[in-house]
Design a protein around this motif. Structure first.
Motif, PDB file in Angstrom:
ATOM      1  N   UNK A 179       0.261  -1.339   0.036  1.00 26.06           N
ATOM      2  CA  UNK A 179       0.083   0.474  -0.110  1.00 26.06           C
ATOM      3  C   UNK A 179       1.245   1.122  -0.128  1.00 26.06           C
ATOM      4  N   UNK A 180       0.209   2.126  -1.004  1.00 30.86           N
ATOM      5  CA  UNK A 180       0.831   3.421  -0.280  1.00 30.86           C
ATOM      6  C   UNK A 180       0.535   4.514   1.419  1.00 30.86           C
ATOM      7  N   UNK A 181      -0.004   5.056   1.202  1.00 30.32           N
ATOM      8  CA  UNK A 181       0.480   6.207   1.828  1.00 30.32           C
ATOM      9  C   UNK A 181      -1.174   5.751   2.503  1.00 30.32           C
ATOM     10  N   UNK A 182      -1.427   5.363   4.701  1.00 24.39           N
ATOM     11  CA  UNK A 182      -2.456   4.664   4.540  1.00 24.39           C
ATOM     12  C   UNK A 182      -3.298   5.484   5.250  1.00 24.39           C
ATOM     13  N   UNK A 183      -4.465   5.891   5.083  1.00 23.12           N
ATOM     14  CA  UNK A 183      -5.635   6.671   5.667  1.00 23.12           C
ATOM     15  C   UNK A 183      -6.586   5.392   5.524  1.00 23.12           C
ATOM     16  N   UNK A 184      -7.596   6.225   6.779  1.00 24.88           N
ATOM     17  CA  UNK A 184      -8.399   5.647   7.545  1.00 24.88           C
ATOM     18  C   UNK A 184      -9.998   6.423   7.196  1.00 24.88           C
ATOM     19  N   UNK A 185     -10.672   5.561   6.321  1.00 26.27           N
ATOM     20  CA  UNK A 185     -11.990   5.218   5.963  1.00 26.27           C
ATOM     21  C   UNK A 185     -12.543   4.012   6.553  1.00 26.27           C
ATOM     22  N   UNK A 186     -13.683   4.287   6.172  1.00 25.19           N
ATOM     23  CA  UNK A 186     -14.425   2.888   7.501  1.00 25.19           C
ATOM     24  C   UNK A 186     -14.486   2.518   6.565  1.00 25.19           C
ATOM     25  N   UNK A 187     -15.102   2.885   4.705  1.00 19.21           N
ATOM     26  CA  UNK A 187     -15.863   1.592   3.828  1.00 19.21           C
ATOM     27  C   UNK A 187     -15.224   1.456   3.075  1.00 19.21           C
ATOM     28  N   UNK A 188     -15.400   0.107   2.589  1.00 21.34           N
ATOM     29  CA  UNK A 188     -14.493  -0.172   1.075  1.00 21.34           C
ATOM     30  C   UNK A 188     -14.907   1.306   0.550  1.00 21.34           C
ATOM     31  N   UNK A 189     -14.342   1.012  -0.431  1.00 17.31           N
ATOM     32  CA  UNK A 189     -14.453   2.022  -1.390  1.00 17.31           C
ATOM     33  C   UNK A 189     -13.782   1.400  -3.520  1.00 17.31           C
ATOM     34  N   UNK A 190     -13.612   2.112  -4.223  1.00 15.96           N
ATOM     35  CA  UNK A 190     -12.924   2.054  -5.559  1.00 15.96           C
ATOM     36  C   UNK A 190     -11.306   2.060  -5.346  1.00 15.96           C
ATOM     37  N   UNK A 191     -10.327   0.955  -5.388  1.00 22.25           N
ATOM     38  CA  UNK A 191      -9.179   1.453  -5.330  1.00 22.25           C
ATOM     39  C   UNK A 191      -8.994  -0.088  -6.691  1.00 22.25           C
ATOM     40  N   UNK A 192      -7.098   0.162  -7.198  1.00 23.16           N
ATOM     41  CA  UNK A 192      -6.672  -0.796  -7.997  1.00 23.16           C
ATOM     42  C   UNK A 192      -5.361  -1.266  -7.164  1.00 23.16           C
ATOM     43  N   UNK A 193      -5.029  -1.712  -7.946  1.00 23.96           N
ATOM     44  CA  UNK A 193      -3.677  -3.032  -7.380  1.00 23.96           C
ATOM     45  C   UNK A 193      -2.581  -2.746  -8.731  1.00 23.96           C
ATOM     46  N   UNK A 194      -1.631  -1.688  -8.822  1.00 28.99           N
ATOM     47  CA  UNK A 194      -0.475  -2.139  -9.803  1.00 28.99           C
ATOM     48  C   UNK A 194       0.703  -2.950  -9.246  1.00 28.99           C
ATOM     49  N   UNK A 195       1.119  -3.877 -10.377  1.00 35.26           N
ATOM     50  CA  UNK A 195       2.371  -4.766 -10.217  1.00 35.26           C
ATOM     51  C   UNK A 195       3.569  -3.524  -9.827  1.00 35.26           C
TER      52      UNK A 195
END
Length: 245
Positions: A179-195
């Protein structure tokens, strides 16, 4: 079958346990006696809480017992963000745990490889891919290796999987989540994974919520298609939209 989670009492570890239970998975967690755990954990029939005096003192045979009936394992271990956590012992907390887990799995010699997911950091390069980083970032990383033992620990833990376990181990398959810089959000949101990173982890870092990291790790552990896409790799995670909190 179950998933074993170490570092389960941490901010991301708790969310991973929540995601696994939500998906209907049986979960085992290893925590220190001094760790606080959510009240909801204590009365959940699908959750086994293993309390130990010191995680770093667990032996191979003891870990083999904890891994019984497990088809996957996740490590969310990290160093506490204080002086003792950064500069005190154990300095190889993450690396030693990864080595212990792998050695216990290999000694048990399961018929089917166990999945191991390690939470790491985007600041650690995947040297299998010769990722391009700027001269400035190389200089800063060199300083971090000298000044911040946790950074070296993260590098060595990933290197153990890349080099010692490799891509063809008959007993252990792995993914290192960065993960890059971690933040706190209550719910799962749209995200992407890259090689590989799409931006500098030091000079132009992106953000990803702990909830999204936990969701991705859960998908790796339980979804065969996601696992086949990423096994033996070190995906980097970003939120699709940068959200502040």
């Amino acid at each position: 079958m179950a998933t074993l989670v170490v570092g389960a009492s941490g901010a991301t570890g708790k969310l991973l346990v929540k995601q696994l239970l939500k998906a209907g998975q049986n979960v085992k967690v290893i925590v220190r006696f001094s760790s606080s755990v959510p009240e909801t954990w204590k009365n959940n029939d699908r959750l086994t809480i293993i309390k130990v005096d010191a995680i770093e003192a667990i032996g191979i045979d003891e870990m083999m017992v904890y891994l019984e009936d497990c088809q996957s394992v996740a490590s969310c271990l990290g160093h506490s963000p204080n002086f003792k956590g950064i500069y005190g012992k154990p300095r190889r907390l993450v690396t030693d745990m990864v080595e212990l887990l792998c050695q216990a799995i290999i000694k048990d010699a399961p018929e089917k490889p166990l999945r191991l997911v390690l939470m790491n950091t985007a600041g650690n390069s995947n040297r299998d891919l010769n990722e391009r980083i700027s001269i400035g970032q190389k200089i800063v990383i060199g300083l971090l290796r000298l000044l911040l033992p946790p950074h070296v620990d993260n590098e060595k833990a990933a290197d153990y999987l890349r080099i010692k376990i490799g891509q063809k181990n008959p007993f252990v398959e792995w993914v290192v989540v960065r993960p890059d810089s971690l933040i706190d959000l209550e719910n799962v949101t749209a995200y992407s994974a890259h090689s590989s990173p799409t931006r500098s982890a030091l000079f132009d870092s992106g953000k990803v919520s702990r909830s999204n990291v936990a969701h991705f790790m859960c998908q790796l552990l339980l979804d065969d298609k996601v696992w086949e896409r990423w096994k033996g790799q070190m995906p980097v995670l970003y939120n699709d939209m940068i959200e502040e909190k």
